[in-house]
Design a protein around this motif. Sequence first.
Motif, PDB file in Angstrom:
ATOM      1  N   LEU A 427      -8.285 138.386  36.934  1.00 20.66           N
ATOM      2  CA  LEU A 427      -7.894 137.538  35.803  1.00 20.66           C
ATOM      3  C   LEU A 427      -7.930 138.326  34.504  1.00 20.66           C
ATOM      4  O   LEU A 427      -7.002 138.233  33.683  1.00 20.66           O
ATOM      5  CB  LEU A 427      -8.811 136.316  35.712  1.00 20.66           C
ATOM      6  N   ALA A 428      -8.979 139.111  34.313  1.00 19.95           N
ATOM      7  CA  ALA A 428      -9.103 139.904  33.080  1.00 19.95           C
ATOM      8  C   ALA A 428      -7.917 140.862  32.925  1.00 19.95           C
ATOM      9  O   ALA A 428      -7.355 140.997  31.827  1.00 19.95           O
ATOM     10  CB  ALA A 428     -10.418 140.678  33.081  1.00 19.95           C
ATOM     11  N   GLU A 429      -7.530 141.512  34.000  1.00 17.43           N
ATOM     12  CA  GLU A 429      -6.407 142.452  33.938  1.00 17.43           C
ATOM     13  C   GLU A 429      -5.107 141.730  33.597  1.00 17.43           C
ATOM     14  O   GLU A 429      -4.303 142.211  32.781  1.00 17.43           O
ATOM     15  CB  GLU A 429      -6.267 143.196  35.263  1.00 17.43           C
ATOM     16  N   LYS A 430      -4.893 140.571  34.182  1.00 18.81           N
ATOM     17  CA  LYS A 430      -3.649 139.848  33.930  1.00 18.81           C
ATOM     18  C   LYS A 430      -3.627 139.211  32.550  1.00 18.81           C
ATOM     19  O   LYS A 430      -2.564 139.114  31.914  1.00 18.81           O
ATOM     20  CB  LYS A 430      -3.428 138.816  35.033  1.00 18.81           C
ATOM     21  N   VAL A 431      -4.789 138.795  32.053  1.00 17.92           N
ATOM     22  CA  VAL A 431      -4.854 138.285  30.679  1.00 17.92           C
ATOM     23  C   VAL A 431      -4.579 139.419  29.691  1.00 17.92           C
ATOM     24  O   VAL A 431      -3.847 139.242  28.702  1.00 17.92           O
ATOM     25  CB  VAL A 431      -6.223 137.640  30.407  1.00 17.92           C
ATOM     26  N   ALA A 432      -5.152 140.588  29.943  1.00 21.04           N
ATOM     27  CA  ALA A 432      -4.905 141.739  29.070  1.00 21.04           C
ATOM     28  C   ALA A 432      -3.422 142.085  29.036  1.00 21.04           C
ATOM     29  O   ALA A 432      -2.859 142.392  27.967  1.00 21.04           O
ATOM     30  CB  ALA A 432      -5.733 142.932  29.534  1.00 21.04           C
TER      31      ALA A 432
END
Length: 563
Positions: A427-432
């Motif tokens: 999730l963090a990677e896709k939000v970034a």
Amino acid sequence: MDNDLTIARRAHLKPITKIASDMGIGPELLEMYGEHVAKIKLEAIERLADRPRAKYVVVSAITPTPLGEGKTTTTVGLGQAMQHTGRRATIAIRQPSMGPTFGIKGGAAGGGYSQVVPMELLNLHLTGDMHAVTSAHNLLAAMLDNHLFRGNELNIDLHNITWRRVLDVDDRALRNIVIGLGGKSDGVTRQSGFDITAASEIMGILALATSLQDLRARLGRIVVGYDTDNQPVDAERLKAAGAMAVMMRDAIKPNLLQTLENTPVLVHAGPFGNIAHGNSSIVADLIGIHTADYLITEAGFGADMGAERFFNVKCRTSGLTPDAAVLVTTVRALKVHSGIHHVVAGRPLPPALLQENPDEVHAGGANLRKQLENIKVHGVTPVVAINSFPGDFASEHSAIQEIAESLGVQVAVCNNFIEGGKGAIDLAEKVAEAAQKPNDFHLLYPDDLALREKIEIVARQIYGAEGVDYAPPASRQLDNYEANGFGKLPVIIAKTHLSISSDPSLKGAPTGWRLPVREARASVGAGFVYLICGDISTMPGLSAHPAAEGMDIDDAGEIVGLS
């Protein structure tokens, strides 16, 4: 797996001065409340202003079931996950209300291994902000009634007083009361009532004020009622606003806590998500936006409610623009939106709901599609976060992914409840990635539209209604607000959080219905007009078995039963 309180007590907390230092906030900007909680002085806003601006991410959700879908847990997990990817994050959330904490909802610190700690302090008194709001609100009520008792020099119409009292307890018996009973010295007899503290206009002011001076000015603009000529009477004319500001002087400073993995968390203000705008404070965001690579905040309930108000009320006031949004969903919620299952808080889930059935997920997918549309209509890129439960099936997660990807939206499966930050790395990677995309953020309507036009836009574009019906009292109130110069304020529609519509029994993304507005209220100090639609109460009641029944103090003096 251990319960939330047990997990929270095992946490290895850092001194809050260390958490603040990592944010670039020195000890001279802190007011300590023990070793692990501090208030941040508002001077930090100016002191940090020259530092780089973080990417601004709002976490919202599909329309939840009565159980909630883990939005705070996902917010905390995402903030922790950023650290695992080499990025720094600051989290900003609301302070829980003790009414729901001891009532049907329980605490609001997140859950499992994605929690804000110290958990007991967060869910209870914290630094006293709730009490300050309660006291300031009731001081104004007392000065209003004293003014009536002393002769009513301002000619306030006893039948057109809008200021009630508040209490941070779920107590249905106080919804409608008669005050001033007794002898002549006991005050003017009139009908009134109580709201919960989170519904107080002063809570809305605390969340939307940009400085102490702005707070003071907004308190003065609070309208308590109308005189016999139908002109508004405000707190300034009652000479109460100055004393109220004195009581709120410390409350406007945001509270600093941390997660289980020592990610900084700003906890400030707690306006209700269905009655008010359901977002944490602007001053917390003005500080947090310069303390990390990402500022992750949470908006109450579904995207039709908290996120819409985040965009059109909070961002309109703060001037901050979001870079990305997260939409939390669960398999169980989408199955409920199929219309096949019925979930009741406090009761076991229906056995059929727990069986593998991706077709039911697809059947409920209309709600996910509509809530994604509600974010995208503001020009913000969303990412879907599947809050995974142990009983979920891969086929059901795939169904969610198919729905989201058909709209060009990325999806991440999150296991941060069990795994902490590691469970939300994807999730963090896709939000970034989403936060790097070109931003086309825009408000849904301009200030200068008439109030009815603003209501129609929200009802049609966000809720999918075919129109709006106004009860006669609501029409009169709206006409009065326009005549008194309140027409430029944004609108908040107080409705059920259990449906995109105003009817909690309508699931998915219903169409062909009309929004019934039965009452309008002007929160002039906070800076919005809100509309009461359907059966909405500003003072909740306790359930048959409230959470308070399971709470106690053990032999060691520790709290038990808080969740």
